[in-house]
Design a protein around this motif. Sequence first.
Motif, PDB file in Angstrom:
ATOM      1  N   THR A   1      67.007  39.240  28.691  1.00 22.03           N
ATOM      2  CA  THR A   1      66.122  38.161  28.232  1.00 22.03           C
ATOM      3  C   THR A   1      65.844  38.282  26.738  1.00 22.03           C
ATOM      4  N   GLU A   2      65.474  37.153  26.154  1.00 18.78           N
ATOM      5  CA  GLU A   2      65.110  37.143  24.737  1.00 18.78           C
ATOM      6  C   GLU A   2      63.895  38.022  24.484  1.00 18.78           C
ATOM      7  N   ALA A   3      62.990  38.060  25.453  1.00 17.67           N
ATOM      8  CA  ALA A   3      61.787  38.884  25.308  1.00 17.67           C
ATOM      9  C   ALA A   3      62.152  40.368  25.224  1.00 17.67           C
ATOM     10  N   GLU A   4      63.134  40.813  26.009  1.00 19.14           N
ATOM     11  CA  GLU A   4      63.557  42.221  25.961  1.00 19.14           C
ATOM     12  C   GLU A   4      64.215  42.544  24.628  1.00 19.14           C
ATOM     13  N   VAL A   5      65.033  41.642  24.130  1.00 21.84           N
ATOM     14  CA  VAL A   5      65.689  41.862  22.834  1.00 21.84           C
ATOM     15  C   VAL A   5      64.644  41.893  21.732  1.00 21.84           C
TER      16      VAL A   5
ATOM     17  N   THR B   1      61.697  50.001  13.043  1.00 22.95           N
ATOM     18  CA  THR B   1      61.821  49.624  11.635  1.00 22.95           C
ATOM     19  C   THR B   1      63.269  49.295  11.294  1.00 22.95           C
ATOM     20  N   LEU B   2      64.188  50.081  11.799  1.00 24.95           N
ATOM     21  CA  LEU B   2      65.611  49.826  11.571  1.00 24.95           C
ATOM     22  C   LEU B   2      66.090  48.643  12.402  1.00 24.95           C
ATOM     23  N   VAL B   3      65.755  48.628  13.673  1.00 29.64           N
ATOM     24  CA  VAL B   3      66.244  47.594  14.593  1.00 29.64           C
ATOM     25  C   VAL B   3      65.722  46.219  14.189  1.00 29.64           C
ATOM     26  N   ALA B   4      64.511  46.138  13.662  1.00 30.80           N
ATOM     27  CA  ALA B   4      63.916  44.856  13.276  1.00 30.80           C
ATOM     28  C   ALA B   4      64.693  44.161  12.166  1.00 30.80           C
ATOM     29  N   ARG B   5      65.490  44.889  11.421  1.00 29.75           N
ATOM     30  CA  ARG B   5      66.279  44.303  10.332  1.00 29.75           C
ATOM     31  C   ARG B   5      67.483  43.511  10.848  1.00 29.75           C
ATOM     32  N   PHE B   6      67.820  43.681  12.111  1.00 27.25           N
ATOM     33  CA  PHE B   6      68.993  43.023  12.677  1.00 27.25           C
ATOM     34  C   PHE B   6      68.600  41.752  13.417  1.00 27.25           C
ATOM     35  N   GLY B   7      69.551  40.854  13.530  1.00 28.12           N
ATOM     36  CA  GLY B   7      69.373  39.654  14.341  1.00 28.12           C
ATOM     37  C   GLY B   7      69.645  39.984  15.795  1.00 28.12           C
ATOM     38  N   ARG B   8      69.781  38.956  16.609  1.00 31.14           N
ATOM     39  CA  ARG B   8      69.958  39.155  18.043  1.00 31.14           C
ATOM     40  C   ARG B   8      71.218  39.952  18.358  1.00 31.14           C
ATOM     41  N   ARG B   9      72.331  39.601  17.729  1.00 28.43           N
ATOM     42  CA  ARG B   9      73.598  40.288  18.013  1.00 28.43           C
ATOM     43  C   ARG B   9      73.511  41.772  17.650  1.00 28.43           C
ATOM     44  N   GLY B  10      72.973  42.085  16.487  1.00 30.77           N
ATOM     45  CA  GLY B  10      72.824  43.475  16.073  1.00 30.77           C
ATOM     46  C   GLY B  10      71.904  44.257  16.997  1.00 30.77           C
ATOM     47  N   ARG B  11      70.826  43.607  17.413  1.00 35.62           N
ATOM     48  CA  ARG B  11      69.889  44.261  18.330  1.00 35.62           C
ATOM     49  C   ARG B  11      70.532  44.537  19.684  1.00 35.62           C
ATOM     50  N   THR B  12      71.332  43.603  20.167  1.00 38.40           N
ATOM     51  CA  THR B  12      71.970  43.842  21.470  1.00 38.40           C
ATOM     52  C   THR B  12      72.994  44.960  21.376  1.00 38.40           C
ATOM     53  N   VAL B  13      73.706  45.050  20.262  1.00 36.95           N
ATOM     54  CA  VAL B  13      74.655  46.157  20.079  1.00 36.95           C
ATOM     55  C   VAL B  13      73.906  47.489  20.038  1.00 36.95           C
ATOM     56  N   LEU B  14      72.827  47.525  19.258  1.00 35.39           N
ATOM     57  CA  LEU B  14      72.023  48.753  19.182  1.00 35.39           C
ATOM     58  C   LEU B  14      71.390  49.095  20.528  1.00 35.39           C
ATOM     59  N   MET B  15      70.976  48.074  21.281  1.00 38.37           N
ATOM     60  CA  MET B  15      70.408  48.312  22.603  1.00 38.37           C
ATOM     61  C   MET B  15      71.455  48.927  23.527  1.00 38.37           C
ATOM     62  N   GLY B  16      72.681  48.410  23.452  1.00 37.30           N
ATOM     63  CA  GLY B  16      73.765  48.972  24.258  1.00 37.30           C
ATOM     64  C   GLY B  16      74.061  50.415  23.890  1.00 37.30           C
ATOM     65  N   LEU B  17      74.133  50.703  22.587  1.00 37.78           N
ATOM     66  CA  LEU B  17      74.373  52.082  22.142  1.00 37.78           C
ATOM     67  C   LEU B  17      73.228  52.999  22.574  1.00 37.78           C
TER      68      LEU B  17
ATOM     69  N   ARG C   1      69.686  47.894  33.175  1.00 34.87           N
ATOM     70  CA  ARG C   1      69.480  47.167  31.918  1.00 34.87           C
ATOM     71  C   ARG C   1      70.795  46.999  31.158  1.00 34.87           C
ATOM     72  N   LEU C   2      71.619  48.035  31.150  1.00 37.06           N
ATOM     73  CA  LEU C   2      72.913  47.948  30.475  1.00 37.06           C
ATOM     74  C   LEU C   2      73.818  46.924  31.166  1.00 37.06           C
ATOM     75  N   PHE C   3      73.783  46.884  32.482  1.00 40.71           N
ATOM     76  CA  PHE C   3      74.562  45.890  33.228  1.00 40.71           C
ATOM     77  C   PHE C   3      74.126  44.479  32.847  1.00 40.71           C
ATOM     78  N   ARG C   4      72.810  44.249  32.797  1.00 40.51           N
ATOM     79  CA  ARG C   4      72.316  42.931  32.410  1.00 40.51           C
ATOM     80  C   ARG C   4      72.679  42.600  30.973  1.00 40.51           C
ATOM     81  N   LEU C   5      72.697  43.611  30.108  1.00 33.49           N
ATOM     82  CA  LEU C   5      73.073  43.391  28.709  1.00 33.49           C
ATOM     83  C   LEU C   5      74.550  42.992  28.611  1.00 33.49           C
ATOM     84  N   LEU C   6      75.408  43.705  29.320  1.00 36.28           N
ATOM     85  CA  LEU C   6      76.840  43.437  29.263  1.00 36.28           C
ATOM     86  C   LEU C   6      77.233  42.122  29.930  1.00 36.28           C
TER      87      LEU C   6
END
Length: 181
Positions: free
Chosen positions: A156-160, A74-90, A146-151
Amino acid sequence: MARAVHLFFRFLDILLALLLAGMAIMVFVNVVMRYAMNSGIAVSDELSRFAFVWLTFIGAVVAHHHHQHMGMETLVARFGRRGRTVLMGLSDLLILGCAGVLTVGTWKQLPINASMSAPVTGLSMAWVYGIGLFTGIGIIVITAERLFRLLTGRITEAEVAAFGGDHDDILPDGSTRGHME
């Protein structure tokens, strides 16, 4: 490499099914024996508990691999791609920390568990609780990859999209319908 990973997780799926089936059979037989014959098999009680522990810990690794754990979509869905990738990294950093604590704690506890035996089977308790090493290391490897691929920008767009809860927007080929901002 991808084929080896696929085969490994296929093996884990089969192992989970066998553990669940074995646990269900042992419990069912014991219930029937207690009801019909007023007795039971003590070994099956103990082994079914051990199977449950292994089922839970192995299942955690499999669920993590398939991205099936609970999330705050619910929180993550409010973000765009950049926000989601930052949250995914955290999120991945937090997961690495927790899995590290699990691994180190299990390693430190292992000598104590190895010195104790199960009351009925006499099995070393290291076989029961040592599964935490598999779980911790498995989650660390999956998350680090996954973190290595993120950095490195290979996520992939599907994972984000899936991280943000857009499971319905993932097409069979792994691409997305393009609803992300």
